[in-house]
Design a protein around this motif. Sequence first.
Motif, PDB file in Angstrom:
ATOM      1  N   ALA A  10       0.815  -1.213   0.000  1.00 48.38           N
ATOM      2  CA  ALA A  10       0.000   0.000   0.000  1.00 48.38           C
ATOM      3  C   ALA A  10       0.848   1.263   0.000  1.00 48.38           C
ATOM      4  CB  ALA A  10      -0.919   0.004   1.224  1.00 48.38           C
ATOM      5  N   GLY A  11       2.166   1.113  -0.003  1.00 51.40           N
ATOM      6  CA  GLY A  11       3.028   2.270   0.103  1.00 51.40           C
ATOM      7  C   GLY A  11       3.337   2.906  -1.233  1.00 51.40           C
ATOM      8  N   GLY A  12       3.858   4.145  -1.182  1.00 55.36           N
ATOM      9  CA  GLY A  12       4.305   4.818  -2.378  1.00 55.36           C
ATOM     10  C   GLY A  12       5.706   4.378  -2.759  1.00 55.36           C
ATOM     11  N   ALA A  13       6.211   4.935  -3.853  1.00 57.90           N
ATOM     12  CA  ALA A  13       7.538   4.549  -4.325  1.00 57.90           C
ATOM     13  C   ALA A  13       8.614   5.540  -3.884  1.00 57.90           C
ATOM     14  CB  ALA A  13       7.527   4.425  -5.846  1.00 57.90           C
ATOM     15  N   VAL A  14       8.375   6.848  -4.086  1.00 60.20           N
ATOM     16  CA  VAL A  14       9.374   7.869  -3.748  1.00 60.20           C
ATOM     17  C   VAL A  14       8.699   9.000  -2.981  1.00 60.20           C
ATOM     18  CG1 VAL A  14      11.009   9.567  -4.636  1.00 60.20           C
ATOM     19  CG2 VAL A  14      10.777   7.355  -5.781  1.00 60.20           C
ATOM     20  N   SER A  15       9.289   9.406  -1.880  1.00 58.56           N
ATOM     21  CA  SER A  15       8.782  10.549  -1.119  1.00 58.56           C
ATOM     22  C   SER A  15       9.925  11.512  -0.840  1.00 58.56           C
ATOM     23  CB  SER A  15       8.168  10.086   0.203  1.00 58.56           C
ATOM     24  OG  SER A  15       7.674  11.194   0.941  1.00 58.56           O
ATOM     25  N   LEU A  16       9.808  12.728  -1.373  1.00 60.82           N
ATOM     26  CA  LEU A  16      10.745  13.794  -1.045  1.00 60.82           C
ATOM     27  C   LEU A  16      10.213  14.468   0.206  1.00 60.82           C
ATOM     28  CD1 LEU A  16      11.391  15.224  -4.634  1.00 60.82           C
ATOM     29  CD2 LEU A  16      12.678  13.479  -3.388  1.00 60.82           C
ATOM     30  N   ILE A  17      10.774  14.100   1.344  1.00 55.01           N
ATOM     31  CA  ILE A  17      10.207  14.500   2.628  1.00 55.01           C
ATOM     32  C   ILE A  17      10.512  15.965   2.936  1.00 55.01           C
ATOM     33  CG2 ILE A  17      10.322  12.144   3.506  1.00 55.01           C
ATOM     34  CD1 ILE A  17      12.816  12.960   5.087  1.00 55.01           C
ATOM     35  N   SER A  18       9.936  16.434   4.020  1.00 50.66           N
ATOM     36  CA  SER A  18      10.112  17.835   4.415  1.00 50.66           C
ATOM     37  C   SER A  18      11.581  18.218   4.450  1.00 50.66           C
ATOM     38  CB  SER A  18       9.494  18.055   5.798  1.00 50.66           C
ATOM     39  OG  SER A  18       9.688  19.381   6.218  1.00 50.66           O
ATOM     40  N   GLY A  19      11.901  19.291   3.756  1.00 42.17           N
ATOM     41  CA  GLY A  19      13.268  19.769   3.726  1.00 42.17           C
ATOM     42  C   GLY A  19      14.126  19.176   2.633  1.00 42.17           C
ATOM     43  N   ALA A  20      13.561  18.270   1.821  1.00 43.39           N
ATOM     44  CA  ALA A  20      14.318  17.714   0.692  1.00 43.39           C
ATOM     45  C   ALA A  20      14.413  18.774  -0.403  1.00 43.39           C
ATOM     46  CB  ALA A  20      13.635  16.465   0.160  1.00 43.39           C
ATOM     47  N   ASN A  21      15.625  19.189  -0.723  1.00 39.76           N
ATOM     48  CA  ASN A  21      15.842  20.264  -1.683  1.00 39.76           C
ATOM     49  C   ASN A  21      16.880  19.861  -2.724  1.00 39.76           C
ATOM     50  OD1 ASN A  21      14.132  21.964  -0.151  1.00 39.76           O
ATOM     51  ND2 ASN A  21      15.837  22.549   1.167  1.00 39.76           N
ATOM     52  N   TYR A  22      16.726  20.382  -3.933  1.00 43.97           N
ATOM     53  CA  TYR A  22      17.698  20.221  -5.008  1.00 43.97           C
ATOM     54  C   TYR A  22      17.928  18.747  -5.386  1.00 43.97           C
ATOM     55  CZ  TYR A  22      18.490  25.100  -3.879  1.00 43.97           C
ATOM     56  OH  TYR A  22      18.306  26.437  -3.618  1.00 43.97           O
ATOM     57  N   VAL A  23      16.867  17.954  -5.332  1.00 45.98           N
ATOM     58  CA  VAL A  23      16.927  16.555  -5.779  1.00 45.98           C
ATOM     59  C   VAL A  23      16.455  16.499  -7.235  1.00 45.98           C
ATOM     60  CG1 VAL A  23      16.004  14.230  -5.437  1.00 45.98           C
ATOM     61  CG2 VAL A  23      16.522  15.681  -3.449  1.00 45.98           C
ATOM     62  N   THR A  24      17.147  15.735  -8.066  1.00 42.93           N
ATOM     63  CA  THR A  24      16.748  15.571  -9.464  1.00 42.93           C
ATOM     64  C   THR A  24      16.413  14.116  -9.744  1.00 42.93           C
ATOM     65  OG1 THR A  24      18.085  17.432 -10.236  1.00 42.93           O
ATOM     66  CG2 THR A  24      17.460  15.773 -11.869  1.00 42.93           C
ATOM     67  N   ILE A  25      15.222  13.873 -10.302  1.00 40.83           N
ATOM     68  CA  ILE A  25      14.823  12.548 -10.787  1.00 40.83           C
ATOM     69  C   ILE A  25      14.687  12.664 -12.292  1.00 40.83           C
ATOM     70  CG2 ILE A  25      13.061  10.751 -10.727  1.00 40.83           C
ATOM     71  CD1 ILE A  25      12.297  11.818  -7.916  1.00 40.83           C
ATOM     72  N   SER A  26      15.467  11.896 -13.034  1.00 45.80           N
ATOM     73  CA  SER A  26      15.433  12.008 -14.491  1.00 45.80           C
ATOM     74  C   SER A  26      15.533  10.639 -15.147  1.00 45.80           C
ATOM     75  CB  SER A  26      16.563  12.911 -14.993  1.00 45.80           C
ATOM     76  OG  SER A  26      17.825  12.329 -14.719  1.00 45.80           O
ATOM     77  N   ASN A  27      14.955  10.516 -16.342  1.00 44.67           N
ATOM     78  CA  ASN A  27      15.035   9.290 -17.125  1.00 44.67           C
ATOM     79  C   ASN A  27      14.662   8.069 -16.284  1.00 44.67           C
ATOM     80  OD1 ASN A  27      16.266  10.316 -19.768  1.00 44.67           O
ATOM     81  ND2 ASN A  27      17.703  11.088 -18.241  1.00 44.67           N
ATOM     82  N   SER A  28      13.593   8.202 -15.514  1.00 45.27           N
ATOM     83  CA  SER A  28      13.233   7.161 -14.553  1.00 45.27           C
ATOM     84  C   SER A  28      11.769   6.750 -14.694  1.00 45.27           C
ATOM     85  CB  SER A  28      13.502   7.648 -13.122  1.00 45.27           C
ATOM     86  OG  SER A  28      14.867   7.942 -12.943  1.00 45.27           O
ATOM     87  N   VAL A  29      11.456   5.562 -14.152  1.00 44.14           N
ATOM     88  CA  VAL A  29      10.081   5.078 -14.055  1.00 44.14           C
ATOM     89  C   VAL A  29       9.760   4.876 -12.585  1.00 44.14           C
ATOM     90  CG1 VAL A  29       8.480   3.214 -14.616  1.00 44.14           C
ATOM     91  CG2 VAL A  29      10.189   3.940 -16.303  1.00 44.14           C
TER      92      VAL A  29
END
Length: 218
Positions: A10-29
Amino acid sequence: SKCYVPGSGAGGAVSLISGANYVTISNSVVTSSGATADALTFDTNASYNTLTQSLVFNGNGNAVALYWNAFNNTISFSTMSSNDPTDFGLFMLGAASNTISNSYVFDPTGAAASIDDSNFNSISQTTIVDNDGGPSIDFVVGATSNTINLSYLTGASFTGDSYNTISQSTMTCWGGACVALDVSASSWSRVTQSYIGGSVDVYNSTGADINKTVVYAP
Protein backbone atom coordinates in the motif's frame (compact mmCIF):
# COMPACT_ATOMS: atom_id res chain seq x y z
CA SER A 1 19.76 9.29 -13.18
CA LYS A 2 18.15 6.32 -14.95
CA CYS A 3 16.28 4.02 -12.62
CA TYR A 4 13.10 2.00 -12.06
CA VAL A 5 11.43 2.48 -8.67
CA PRO A 6 8.42 0.25 -7.94
CA GLY A 7 6.34 0.78 -4.82
CA SER A 8 5.25 -2.19 -2.76
CA GLY A 9 2.02 -3.06 -1.00
CA ALA A 10 0.00 0.00 0.00
CA GLY A 11 3.03 2.27 0.10
CA GLY A 12 4.30 4.82 -2.38
CA ALA A 13 7.54 4.55 -4.33
CA VAL A 14 9.37 7.87 -3.75
CA SER A 15 8.78 10.55 -1.12
CA LEU A 16 10.75 13.79 -1.05
CA ILE A 17 10.21 14.50 2.63
CA SER A 18 10.11 17.83 4.42
CA GLY A 19 13.27 19.77 3.73
CA ALA A 20 14.32 17.71 0.69
CA ASN A 21 15.84 20.26 -1.68
CA TYR A 22 17.70 20.22 -5.01
CA VAL A 23 16.93 16.56 -5.78
CA THR A 24 16.75 15.57 -9.46
CA ILE A 25 14.82 12.55 -10.79
CA SER A 26 15.43 12.01 -14.49
CA ASN A 27 15.04 9.29 -17.12
CA SER A 28 13.23 7.16 -14.55
CA VAL A 29 10.08 5.08 -14.06
CA VAL A 30 8.27 5.43 -10.71
CA THR A 31 5.28 3.15 -10.08
CA SER A 32 2.92 2.29 -7.25
CA SER A 33 -0.35 0.47 -6.72
CA GLY A 34 -0.93 1.79 -3.23
CA ALA A 35 -4.37 3.29 -2.61
CA THR A 36 -3.14 5.02 0.55
CA ALA A 37 0.02 6.57 -0.88
CA ASP A 38 1.20 8.64 -3.82
CA ALA A 39 3.69 7.16 -6.26
CA LEU A 40 5.86 10.30 -6.05
CA THR A 41 5.37 12.78 -3.22
CA PHE A 42 6.77 16.29 -2.92
CA ASP A 43 6.05 16.60 0.78
CA THR A 44 5.69 19.70 2.96
CA ASN A 45 8.56 22.17 2.35
CA ALA A 46 10.19 19.99 -0.33
CA SER A 47 11.51 22.63 -2.72
CA TYR A 48 13.74 23.30 -5.73
CA ASN A 49 13.47 19.67 -6.85
CA THR A 50 13.26 18.46 -10.47
CA LEU A 51 11.38 15.66 -12.21
CA THR A 52 12.21 15.34 -15.89
CA GLN A 53 11.97 12.85 -18.74
CA SER A 54 10.27 10.32 -16.49
CA LEU A 55 7.11 8.21 -16.15
CA VAL A 56 5.15 8.17 -12.89
CA PHE A 57 2.18 5.79 -12.59
CA ASN A 58 -0.15 4.81 -9.76
CA GLY A 59 -2.85 2.20 -10.31
CA ASN A 60 -4.81 3.09 -7.15
CA GLY A 61 -3.76 6.57 -6.01
CA ASN A 62 -2.17 9.85 -7.05
CA ALA A 63 0.79 9.58 -9.41
CA VAL A 64 2.51 12.88 -8.45
CA ALA A 65 1.42 14.92 -5.42
CA LEU A 66 2.76 18.24 -4.14
CA TYR A 67 1.73 19.24 -0.62
CA TRP A 68 1.80 22.24 1.71
CA ASN A 69 4.59 24.70 1.03
CA ALA A 70 6.24 22.48 -1.56
CA PHE A 71 7.48 25.30 -3.77
CA ASN A 72 9.69 26.07 -6.76
CA ASN A 73 9.73 22.45 -7.93
CA THR A 74 9.96 21.76 -11.68
CA ILE A 75 8.34 18.95 -13.67
CA SER A 76 9.09 18.70 -17.38
CA PHE A 77 8.93 16.23 -20.26
CA SER A 78 7.25 13.66 -18.03
CA THR A 79 4.12 11.50 -17.96
CA MET A 80 1.97 11.37 -14.81
CA SER A 81 -0.83 8.82 -14.85
CA SER A 82 -3.35 7.46 -12.36
CA ASN A 83 -5.99 4.80 -12.87
CA ASP A 84 -8.19 5.70 -9.92
CA PRO A 85 -11.50 7.63 -10.17
CA THR A 86 -10.91 9.56 -6.92
CA ASP A 87 -7.21 10.31 -7.37
CA PHE A 88 -5.16 12.13 -9.99
CA GLY A 89 -2.18 12.02 -12.27
CA LEU A 90 -1.19 15.40 -10.78
CA PHE A 91 -2.45 16.56 -7.37
CA MET A 92 -1.56 19.81 -5.61
CA LEU A 93 -2.67 20.66 -2.08
CA GLY A 94 -1.21 23.81 -0.57
CA ALA A 95 1.67 23.89 -3.07
CA ALA A 96 3.01 27.15 -4.49
CA SER A 97 5.12 28.48 -7.35
CA ASN A 98 5.78 25.12 -8.99
CA THR A 99 6.26 24.74 -12.76
CA ILE A 100 4.96 21.94 -14.99
CA SER A 101 5.83 22.03 -18.68
CA ASN A 102 5.94 19.83 -21.78
CA SER A 103 4.29 16.97 -19.94
CA TYR A 104 1.35 14.54 -20.21
CA VAL A 105 -1.16 14.03 -17.39
CA PHE A 106 -3.76 11.25 -17.70
CA ASP A 107 -6.47 9.43 -15.77
CA PRO A 108 -8.96 7.34 -17.76
CA THR A 109 -11.40 7.02 -14.84
CA GLY A 110 -11.70 10.58 -13.45
CA ALA A 111 -10.19 14.04 -13.49
CA ALA A 112 -6.49 13.88 -14.34
CA ALA A 113 -5.35 16.89 -12.29
CA SER A 114 -6.51 18.81 -9.22
CA ILE A 115 -5.24 22.20 -8.01
CA ASP A 116 -6.50 22.49 -4.44
CA ASP A 117 -5.74 25.48 -2.19
CA SER A 118 -2.54 26.05 -4.19
CA ASN A 119 -1.14 29.33 -5.50
CA PHE A 120 1.06 30.76 -8.26
CA ASN A 121 1.67 27.44 -10.01
CA SER A 122 2.31 27.39 -13.76
CA ILE A 123 1.37 24.70 -16.30
CA SER A 124 2.43 25.15 -19.92
CA GLN A 125 2.65 23.13 -23.12
CA THR A 126 1.07 20.21 -21.32
CA THR A 127 -1.70 17.75 -22.23
CA ILE A 128 -4.15 16.96 -19.42
CA VAL A 129 -6.79 14.40 -20.42
CA ASP A 130 -9.31 11.92 -19.07
CA ASN A 131 -11.86 9.56 -20.60
CA ASP A 132 -14.75 9.81 -18.13
CA GLY A 133 -16.63 12.74 -19.71
CA GLY A 134 -15.90 15.21 -16.91
CA PRO A 135 -13.29 17.98 -16.70
CA SER A 136 -9.70 16.80 -16.85
CA ILE A 137 -8.50 19.50 -14.42
CA ASP A 138 -10.21 20.98 -11.36
CA PHE A 139 -9.35 24.30 -9.70
CA VAL A 140 -11.01 23.97 -6.31
CA VAL A 141 -11.53 26.03 -3.16
CA GLY A 142 -8.54 28.20 -2.30
CA ALA A 143 -6.72 27.76 -5.62
CA THR A 144 -5.48 31.26 -6.48
CA SER A 145 -3.41 32.88 -9.24
CA ASN A 146 -2.46 29.69 -11.06
CA THR A 147 -1.92 29.72 -14.84
CA ILE A 148 -2.31 27.28 -17.72
CA ASN A 149 -0.86 28.29 -21.07
CA LEU A 150 -0.47 26.64 -24.47
CA SER A 151 -2.03 23.40 -23.25
CA TYR A 152 -4.69 20.87 -24.26
CA LEU A 153 -7.41 19.90 -21.76
CA THR A 154 -10.47 17.67 -22.00
CA GLY A 155 -12.45 20.15 -19.94
CA ALA A 156 -11.70 22.46 -17.01
CA SER A 157 -13.60 23.23 -13.82
CA PHE A 158 -13.31 26.33 -11.59
CA THR A 159 -15.04 25.87 -8.21
CA GLY A 160 -14.57 28.30 -5.34
CA ASP A 161 -11.24 29.47 -6.74
CA SER A 162 -10.00 32.95 -7.65
CA TYR A 163 -7.76 34.77 -10.15
CA ASN A 164 -6.76 31.67 -12.12
CA THR A 165 -6.05 31.98 -15.86
CA ILE A 166 -6.18 29.65 -18.85
CA SER A 167 -4.73 31.17 -22.01
CA GLN A 168 -3.92 30.11 -25.55
CA SER A 169 -5.23 26.62 -24.80
CA THR A 170 -7.81 24.15 -26.09
CA MET A 171 -10.61 22.62 -24.01
CA THR A 172 -12.76 19.97 -25.64
CA CYS A 173 -15.56 17.87 -24.22
CA TRP A 174 -18.19 16.15 -26.34
CA GLY A 175 -21.31 14.08 -25.76
CA GLY A 176 -23.93 13.69 -23.07
CA ALA A 177 -23.92 16.30 -20.35
CA CYS A 178 -20.23 16.99 -20.84
CA VAL A 179 -19.14 20.59 -20.12
CA ALA A 180 -15.85 21.81 -21.58
CA LEU A 181 -15.64 24.75 -19.15
CA ASP A 182 -17.50 24.73 -15.83
CA VAL A 183 -17.22 27.89 -13.69
CA SER A 184 -19.05 27.70 -10.35
CA ALA A 185 -18.69 30.12 -7.41
CA SER A 186 -15.40 31.31 -8.90
CA SER A 187 -14.03 34.84 -8.52
CA TRP A 188 -12.18 36.72 -11.24
CA SER A 189 -10.85 33.68 -13.06
CA ARG A 190 -10.23 34.13 -16.76
CA VAL A 191 -10.04 32.17 -20.01
CA THR A 192 -8.46 34.07 -22.87
CA GLN A 193 -7.36 33.47 -26.46
CA SER A 194 -8.44 29.84 -26.28
CA TYR A 195 -10.72 27.37 -28.08
CA ILE A 196 -13.57 25.65 -26.26
CA GLY A 197 -15.19 22.72 -28.05
CA GLY A 198 -18.34 21.86 -26.15
CA SER A 199 -20.63 23.71 -23.77
CA VAL A 200 -19.78 26.36 -21.17
CA ASP A 201 -21.53 26.66 -17.79
CA VAL A 202 -20.94 29.78 -15.67
CA TYR A 203 -22.94 29.84 -12.43
CA ASN A 204 -22.90 32.06 -9.34
CA SER A 205 -19.49 33.54 -10.15
CA THR A 206 -17.95 36.99 -9.80
CA GLY A 207 -15.96 38.63 -12.54
CA ALA A 208 -15.60 35.43 -14.58
CA ASP A 209 -14.17 36.46 -17.94
CA ILE A 210 -14.13 34.49 -21.20
CA ASN A 211 -12.23 36.87 -23.45
CA LYS A 212 -11.22 36.51 -27.11
CA THR A 213 -12.12 32.84 -26.91
CA VAL A 214 -13.87 30.76 -29.57
CA VAL A 215 -16.67 28.63 -28.11
CA TYR A 216 -18.01 25.92 -30.43
CA ALA A 217 -20.99 23.99 -29.06
CA PRO A 218 -22.82 22.08 -31.81
